[in-house]
Design a protein around this motif. Structure first.
Motif, PDB file in Angstrom:
ATOM      1  N   UNK A  36       0.994  -1.187   0.175  1.00 46.91           N
ATOM      2  CA  UNK A  36      -0.021   0.018  -0.008  1.00 46.91           C
ATOM      3  C   UNK A  36       0.980   1.202  -0.157  1.00 46.91           C
ATOM      4  N   UNK A  37       1.730   1.204   0.970  1.00 49.23           N
ATOM      5  CA  UNK A  37       2.783   2.461   0.869  1.00 49.23           C
ATOM      6  C   UNK A  37       3.410   2.554  -0.504  1.00 49.23           C
ATOM      7  N   UNK A  38       3.706   1.739  -1.138  1.00 46.13           N
ATOM      8  CA  UNK A  38       4.287   1.761  -2.514  1.00 46.13           C
ATOM      9  C   UNK A  38       3.557   2.273  -3.380  1.00 46.13           C
ATOM     10  N   UNK A  39       2.139   1.710  -3.428  1.00 43.35           N
ATOM     11  CA  UNK A  39       0.963   2.233  -4.388  1.00 43.35           C
ATOM     12  C   UNK A  39       0.787   3.755  -4.166  1.00 43.35           C
ATOM     13  N   UNK A  40       0.628   4.095  -2.982  1.00 51.18           N
ATOM     14  CA  UNK A  40       0.622   5.334  -2.833  1.00 51.18           C
ATOM     15  C   UNK A  40       1.378   6.515  -3.156  1.00 51.18           C
ATOM     16  N   UNK A  41       2.976   6.102  -2.814  1.00 50.27           N
ATOM     17  CA  UNK A  41       4.002   7.034  -3.447  1.00 50.27           C
ATOM     18  C   UNK A  41       3.991   6.964  -4.981  1.00 50.27           C
ATOM     19  N   UNK A  42       3.710   5.950  -5.423  1.00 51.91           N
ATOM     20  CA  UNK A  42       3.869   5.957  -6.931  1.00 51.91           C
ATOM     21  C   UNK A  42       2.962   6.839  -7.722  1.00 51.91           C
ATOM     22  N   UNK A  43       1.596   6.813  -7.067  1.00 54.86           N
ATOM     23  CA  UNK A  43       0.731   7.632  -7.548  1.00 54.86           C
ATOM     24  C   UNK A  43       0.943   9.049  -7.347  1.00 54.86           C
ATOM     25  N   UNK A  44       1.266   9.412  -6.107  1.00 52.02           N
ATOM     26  CA  UNK A  44       1.676  10.760  -5.860  1.00 52.02           C
ATOM     27  C   UNK A  44       2.832  11.196  -6.649  1.00 52.02           C
ATOM     28  N   UNK A  45       3.902  10.296  -6.975  1.00 54.01           N
ATOM     29  CA  UNK A  45       4.927  10.752  -7.701  1.00 54.01           C
ATOM     30  C   UNK A  45       4.628  10.844  -9.311  1.00 54.01           C
ATOM     31  N   UNK A  46       3.641  10.015  -9.709  1.00 51.34           N
ATOM     32  CA  UNK A  46       3.345  10.273 -11.256  1.00 51.34           C
ATOM     33  C   UNK A  46       2.025  10.741 -11.459  1.00 51.34           C
ATOM     34  N   UNK A  47       1.032  11.132 -10.772  1.00 49.06           N
ATOM     35  CA  UNK A  47      -0.067  11.551 -11.040  1.00 49.06           C
ATOM     36  C   UNK A  47      -0.331  12.738 -10.136  1.00 49.06           C
ATOM     37  N   UNK A  48      -1.090  13.698 -10.476  1.00 44.23           N
ATOM     38  CA  UNK A  48      -1.707  14.806  -9.678  1.00 44.23           C
ATOM     39  C   UNK A  48      -2.895  15.499 -10.173  1.00 44.23           C
ATOM     40  N   UNK A  49      -3.242  16.569  -9.732  1.00 42.93           N
ATOM     41  CA  UNK A  49      -4.462  17.241 -10.266  1.00 42.93           C
ATOM     42  C   UNK A  49      -4.462  17.180 -11.760  1.00 42.93           C
ATOM     43  N   UNK A  50      -5.534  16.888 -12.408  1.00 41.57           N
ATOM     44  CA  UNK A  50      -5.430  17.018 -13.893  1.00 41.57           C
ATOM     45  C   UNK A  50      -5.117  15.659 -14.638  1.00 41.57           C
ATOM     46  N   UNK A  51      -4.453  14.877 -13.969  1.00 40.06           N
ATOM     47  CA  UNK A  51      -3.963  13.556 -14.412  1.00 40.06           C
ATOM     48  C   UNK A  51      -5.013  12.484 -14.316  1.00 40.06           C
ATOM     49  N   UNK A  52      -5.213  11.470 -14.890  1.00 40.86           N
ATOM     50  CA  UNK A  52      -5.844  10.266 -14.928  1.00 40.86           C
ATOM     51  C   UNK A  52      -4.867   8.932 -14.657  1.00 40.86           C
ATOM     52  N   UNK A  53      -5.573   8.411 -13.626  1.00 40.28           N
ATOM     53  CA  UNK A  53      -5.214   7.052 -13.432  1.00 40.28           C
ATOM     54  C   UNK A  53      -6.222   5.910 -13.712  1.00 40.28           C
ATOM     55  N   UNK A  54      -5.774   5.123 -14.624  1.00 43.20           N
ATOM     56  CA  UNK A  54      -6.673   4.135 -15.415  1.00 43.20           C
ATOM     57  C   UNK A  54      -6.575   2.770 -14.629  1.00 43.20           C
ATOM     58  N   UNK A  55      -7.770   2.192 -14.165  1.00 44.64           N
ATOM     59  CA  UNK A  55      -7.566   0.866 -13.474  1.00 44.64           C
ATOM     60  C   UNK A  55      -9.075   0.388 -14.338  1.00 44.64           C
ATOM     61  N   UNK A  56      -9.180  -0.728 -13.646  1.00 41.47           N
ATOM     62  CA  UNK A  56     -10.517  -1.643 -14.062  1.00 41.47           C
ATOM     63  C   UNK A  56     -11.485  -1.603 -13.172  1.00 41.47           C
ATOM     64  N   UNK A  57     -12.824  -1.999 -13.679  1.00 43.43           N
ATOM     65  CA  UNK A  57     -13.981  -1.771 -12.802  1.00 43.43           C
ATOM     66  C   UNK A  57     -13.888  -2.459 -11.338  1.00 43.43           C
ATOM     67  N   UNK A  58     -13.330  -3.744 -11.172  1.00 34.12           N
ATOM     68  CA  UNK A  58     -13.124  -4.384 -10.023  1.00 34.12           C
ATOM     69  C   UNK A  58     -11.658  -4.083  -9.580  1.00 34.12           C
ATOM     70  N   UNK A  59     -10.709  -3.391  -9.760  1.00 32.54           N
ATOM     71  CA  UNK A  59      -9.695  -3.178  -9.443  1.00 32.54           C
ATOM     72  C   UNK A  59      -9.280  -2.944  -8.053  1.00 32.54           C
ATOM     73  N   UNK A  60      -8.187  -3.143  -7.189  1.00 34.12           N
ATOM     74  CA  UNK A  60      -7.973  -2.822  -5.878  1.00 34.12           C
ATOM     75  C   UNK A  60      -8.610  -1.509  -5.404  1.00 34.12           C
TER      76      UNK A  60
END
Ligand SMILES: Cc1ncc(COP(=O)(O)O)c(C=O)c1O
Length: 358
Positions: free
Chosen positions: A84-108
């Motif tokens: 979880x810590x790695x997931x949070x840091x990855x998203x904060x490092x590479x996506x911010x306001x105005x950006x999209x993170x694409x997952x799937x319907x039933x992703x984690x």
């Protein structure tokens, strides 16, 4: 009231599993039905005496163990206080306001929370039949997409993607979109992990794993990932220094070196899971084939799922409701000791036979 930043004010706290009444058997958190390696427990006990000192900030012993077992370069491995810590840091490092993170319907589900924490938008591709569709994901990629987040095998679906499909997804994504493959349940999947780890060598893909599931160390909070150099460099800036306790690093390293124990956990879990799933299928539940330590149970309606949940709770068993995943008609059962699974199967089969699943 002192206001937080707007995107924090707008978000709801992450909904952890309901732990139920005291004495309830939890089948709700995808924890291991079996204990950790005795070698990991002994190593952790020995490490307690050193608790006056900060832990190794470079996770050297742990990285060496992971590197030896998986044949990966230690410098490409980062460790987190849970994946979880790695997931949070990855998203904060590479996506911010105005950006999209694409997952799937039933992703984690935590990925959606991590996006809110970063002020990024979370977009979902459809998952027909509870299975990730590479074509549906590729169709959702937009100029704003910064990260594609894949959970393989999936939670809460339990289904897996063939390695070739993960490679096809990567090949179809633009080179400036980061692909994160979360393999928290990878040890329960008998596919060769090498083709997915090899993707990290391209510079645009991260592969995450955890000690919380097949290594039975959820309480130690240790996750790890294989990172391309530049991606790891940026992500590490957001990790807390000394993020993994010395006891946890020591336990995880010993657990990694005890592959026989991990494999026994995966095999014994499957040996309980498969008859449980087969019994539910025989009773008429359309269970997706699980390659994890849990099973998704679809009911005919949300009311039926709630009714079954009440019966299970009355008998001291707590499953996880799936409304948070947009699946209020489903419950998820973590594989636990055979007697608990037999009781759960009995209750669910009777529920169906009595005509309550409608
Ligand atoms: C798909 C998936 N990824 C990541 C995690 C987080 O695991 P941890 O933070 O315990 O390593 C979980 C935990 O349930 C999970 O199901």
């Amino acid at each position: 009231m002192i206001p937080p930043v707007p995107y924090v004010a707008a978000m709801a706290p992450y909904a952890l599993a309901d732990l139920g009444a005291p004495g309830t058997v939890s089948l709700a958190q995808n924890e291991s039905a079996f204990g950790p390696s005795p070698k990991a427990v002994a190593a952790g006990q020995a490490a307690l005496a050193g608790a006056a000192l900060y832990p190794d900030p470079d996770w050297s012993v742990l990285r060496a163990a992971i590197s030896e077992v998986h044949g990966l370069a230690p410098a490409r491995i980062l460790c987190g206080a849970g994946s979880m810590e790695l997931i949070g840091c990855l998203i904060r490092a590479f996506a911010g306001p105005g950006d999209e993170v694409l997952g799937t319907d039933y992703g984690y589900l935590f990925v959606a929370t991590a996006c809110l924490q970063a002020g990024a938008s979370y977009v979902k591709a459809v998952e027909p039949d509870f299975t990730v569709s590479v074509d549906a994901l590729l169709a959702e990629v937009s100029p704003r997409t910064r990260i594609v987040f894949l959970c393989a095998p999936g939670n809460p679906t339990g289904t897996r993607m063939p390695n070739a499909e993960i490679v096809r997804l990567r090949d179809g994504l633009p080179g400036d979109v980061l692909l994160v493959v979360d393999q928290a349940y990878g040890e329960f999947d008998d596919q060769d992990p090498a083709p997915v780890f090899a993707l990290a060598g391209r510079g645009d893909t991260v592969v995450l794993r955890t000690f919380s599931k097949a290594y039975a160390l959820a309480g130690a909070r240790v996750g790890w990932g294989l990172f391309p150099e530049a991606i790891g460099h940026e992500t590490r800036k957001l990790l807390n220094p000394n993020n993994v306790s010395a006891v946890s690093q020591t336990m995880a390293a010993a657990a990694m070196r005890d592959q026989a124990h991990m494999r026994a956990i995966a095999a014994q879990t499957a040996a309980i899971r498969d008859p449980f799933a087969a019994r539910l299928v025989a009773a008429g539940y359309p269970i997706p084939a699980s390659h994890t330590n849990f099973v998704l149970i679809p009911f005919a309606s949300a009311e039926a799922a709630n009714g079954a949940d009440r019966r299970l709770r009355a008998s001291g068993l707590l499953l996880r409701g799936m409304a948070g995943y947009g699946l209020p008609q489903c419950l998820r059962a973590t594989i636990a000791a055979p007697e608990h699974m037999a009781r759960a199967a009995e209750i669910l089969a009777t529920f169906k036979e009595d005509g309550h699943d409608r």
